[in-house]
Design a protein around this motif. Sequence first.
Motif, PDB file in Angstrom:
ATOM      1  N   ILE A  96       1.906   1.616  -3.344  1.00 42.26           N
ATOM      2  CA  ILE A  96       0.749   2.276  -4.303  1.00 42.26           C
ATOM      3  C   ILE A  96       0.540   4.011  -3.877  1.00 42.26           C
ATOM      4  O   ILE A  96       1.008   4.701  -5.012  1.00 42.26           O
ATOM      5  CB  ILE A  96      -0.191   2.045  -4.245  1.00 42.26           C
ATOM      6  N   THR A  97       0.883   4.723  -2.944  1.00 47.14           N
ATOM      7  CA  THR A  97      -0.058   6.187  -2.793  1.00 47.14           C
ATOM      8  C   THR A  97       1.248   6.551  -2.243  1.00 47.14           C
ATOM      9  O   THR A  97       1.361   7.886  -2.517  1.00 47.14           O
ATOM     10  CB  THR A  97      -0.036   6.090  -1.030  1.00 47.14           C
ATOM     11  N   PRO A 129      -6.468  18.611   2.017  1.00 46.07           N
ATOM     12  CA  PRO A 129      -5.955  17.326   1.290  1.00 46.07           C
ATOM     13  C   PRO A 129      -5.148  17.921   1.209  1.00 46.07           C
ATOM     14  O   PRO A 129      -4.983  18.038   0.307  1.00 46.07           O
ATOM     15  CB  PRO A 129      -6.860  16.037   0.366  1.00 46.07           C
ATOM     16  N   ILE A 181      -1.376   9.524   2.156  1.00 44.14           N
ATOM     17  CA  ILE A 181      -2.159  10.333   1.062  1.00 44.14           C
ATOM     18  C   ILE A 181      -3.294  10.778   2.272  1.00 44.14           C
ATOM     19  O   ILE A 181      -3.520  11.689   1.609  1.00 44.14           O
ATOM     20  CB  ILE A 181      -2.092   8.765  -0.026  1.00 44.14           C
ATOM     21  N   HIS A 182      -3.148  10.333   3.490  1.00 42.73           N
ATOM     22  CA  HIS A 182      -4.865  11.132   4.135  1.00 42.73           C
ATOM     23  C   HIS A 182      -4.869  12.303   4.502  1.00 42.73           C
ATOM     24  O   HIS A 182      -5.239  13.128   5.581  1.00 42.73           O
ATOM     25  CB  HIS A 182      -5.221   9.901   5.164  1.00 42.73           C
ATOM     26  N   GLN A 219       1.439   9.064  -4.997  1.00 40.44           N
ATOM     27  CA  GLN A 219       0.930  10.605  -5.459  1.00 40.44           C
ATOM     28  C   GLN A 219       0.959  11.260  -3.974  1.00 40.44           C
ATOM     29  O   GLN A 219       0.558  12.911  -4.190  1.00 40.44           O
ATOM     30  CB  GLN A 219      -0.730   9.969  -4.711  1.00 40.44           C
ATOM     31  N   ILE A 240       0.569  -1.140   0.242  1.00 45.02           N
ATOM     32  CA  ILE A 240      -0.061  -0.248  -0.002  1.00 45.02           C
ATOM     33  C   ILE A 240       1.298   1.600  -0.261  1.00 45.02           C
ATOM     34  O   ILE A 240       0.849   2.642  -0.446  1.00 45.02           O
ATOM     35  CB  ILE A 240      -0.759   0.064   1.109  1.00 45.02           C
ATOM     36  N   ASN A 261      -2.070  16.253  -0.231  1.00 44.68           N
ATOM     37  CA  ASN A 261      -2.095  15.998  -1.533  1.00 44.68           C
ATOM     38  C   ASN A 261      -3.086  15.718  -2.491  1.00 44.68           C
ATOM     39  O   ASN A 261      -2.490  15.012  -4.038  1.00 44.68           O
ATOM     40  CB  ASN A 261      -1.441  14.398  -1.286  1.00 44.68           C
ATOM     41  N   SER A 262      -3.817  16.935  -2.968  1.00 46.69           N
ATOM     42  CA  SER A 262      -4.691  16.674  -3.782  1.00 46.69           C
ATOM     43  C   SER A 262      -4.041  17.038  -4.711  1.00 46.69           C
ATOM     44  O   SER A 262      -3.274  18.337  -4.838  1.00 46.69           O
ATOM     45  CB  SER A 262      -5.844  17.624  -3.562  1.00 46.69           C
ATOM     46  N   PRO A 263      -4.129  16.898  -6.179  1.00 45.78           N
ATOM     47  CA  PRO A 263      -3.689  17.667  -7.187  1.00 45.78           C
ATOM     48  C   PRO A 263      -4.081  18.393  -7.415  1.00 45.78           C
ATOM     49  O   PRO A 263      -3.928  19.603  -8.633  1.00 45.78           O
ATOM     50  CB  PRO A 263      -3.895  16.227  -8.809  1.00 45.78           C
TER      51      PRO A 263
END
Lengths: 213, 122
Positions: free
Chosen positions: B8-9, B75, B55-56, B12, B5, B77-79
């Motif tokens: 994956i994150t 958030p 990521i959170h 991002q 996990i 890490n929001s794009p």
Amino acid sequence: MIATLLGKKIGMTQVYDAKNVLIPVTVVEAGPCPVVQIKSVETDGYHAVQLGFGAQKPKNASKPETNHAKKAGLETTPRVLSEVRLTGAADVKVGDVLTVAAFTEGQTVDVLGVTKGKGFQGVVKRFRVAGGPAAHGSMFHRRIGSVGMRQTPGRVWKNQRMPGHMGSDWRTVQNLRVVKIIADKNLILVKGAIPGANGDDVIIRSAKKAKKA
Amino acid sequence: MNPIINEITAAQVKTNLTPFKVGDGVRVHTKVREGDKERVQVFAGVVIAHKGSGIHENFTVRRISYGEGVERVFPRNSPNIEKIEVEKDSKPGRARLYYLRGRTGKAAMAVKVKRYEAPAKA
């Protein structure tokens, strides 16, 4: 093509999609699943393929298991074996390996698994019964309450909600969207939650009741 | 956390974001989509909370808009977050500045600064 794989629930996380929306996903390690046996109407009375997943240590695998795997030309003995029923003769042969390539991003899938066991539970947790007042001398907190009427019917109805064992049930979650597929690591990210604890075995298949595009 | 996990994150999680901390006055530039047009909106205020990891991770910015307190949770890490500018540095004595919520007027944005370093415990 058989779009069913055996897999393992890795856990949940979140990913951003193409529209920058944060999506809750469950990571499933799916496959590779070798075809261990093919069953047909002629020999077994029904059509199915038996898939394998994972690997057992040689010392843990029983002789029948080991030889069954050897017969299919596998070097390791799969930890899990499961059959997938088919309507017609199988279009795969023994020794073929199914991978996440059977799925595409954006499609919907069903995920089957065993839910977390909760043990013996009362009606409040098990059936969401409201329970009684907490205080003011009520003495009726999380109890079951009335289970029926009087002389008529003179018995308790079937399916009356009572305390008992909760969880550890085989459950299917339908129509989860495949958010992402990471083919080189055999990972599928599906939107939402799936049954079981992290590390539990699951089955992932294309949605049986998928909405027609 | 599970290494799979994490992997994956990790892609991002933003690594090039301007560092900021609770108590800082910031200007958060966010992308807003209106129909098929995209523009940048700025939300300026004080960071009053910073929660989560990976990521959170998210943070709360509070500002006074037309006399009304407005809080927005971003958030991290929001794009959609284009950049973050730090306007004012400060050293509050606590991790969450919820005490600003009860205040009005000039005091509402005045972050109390820690006066001295806590003596080292033996």
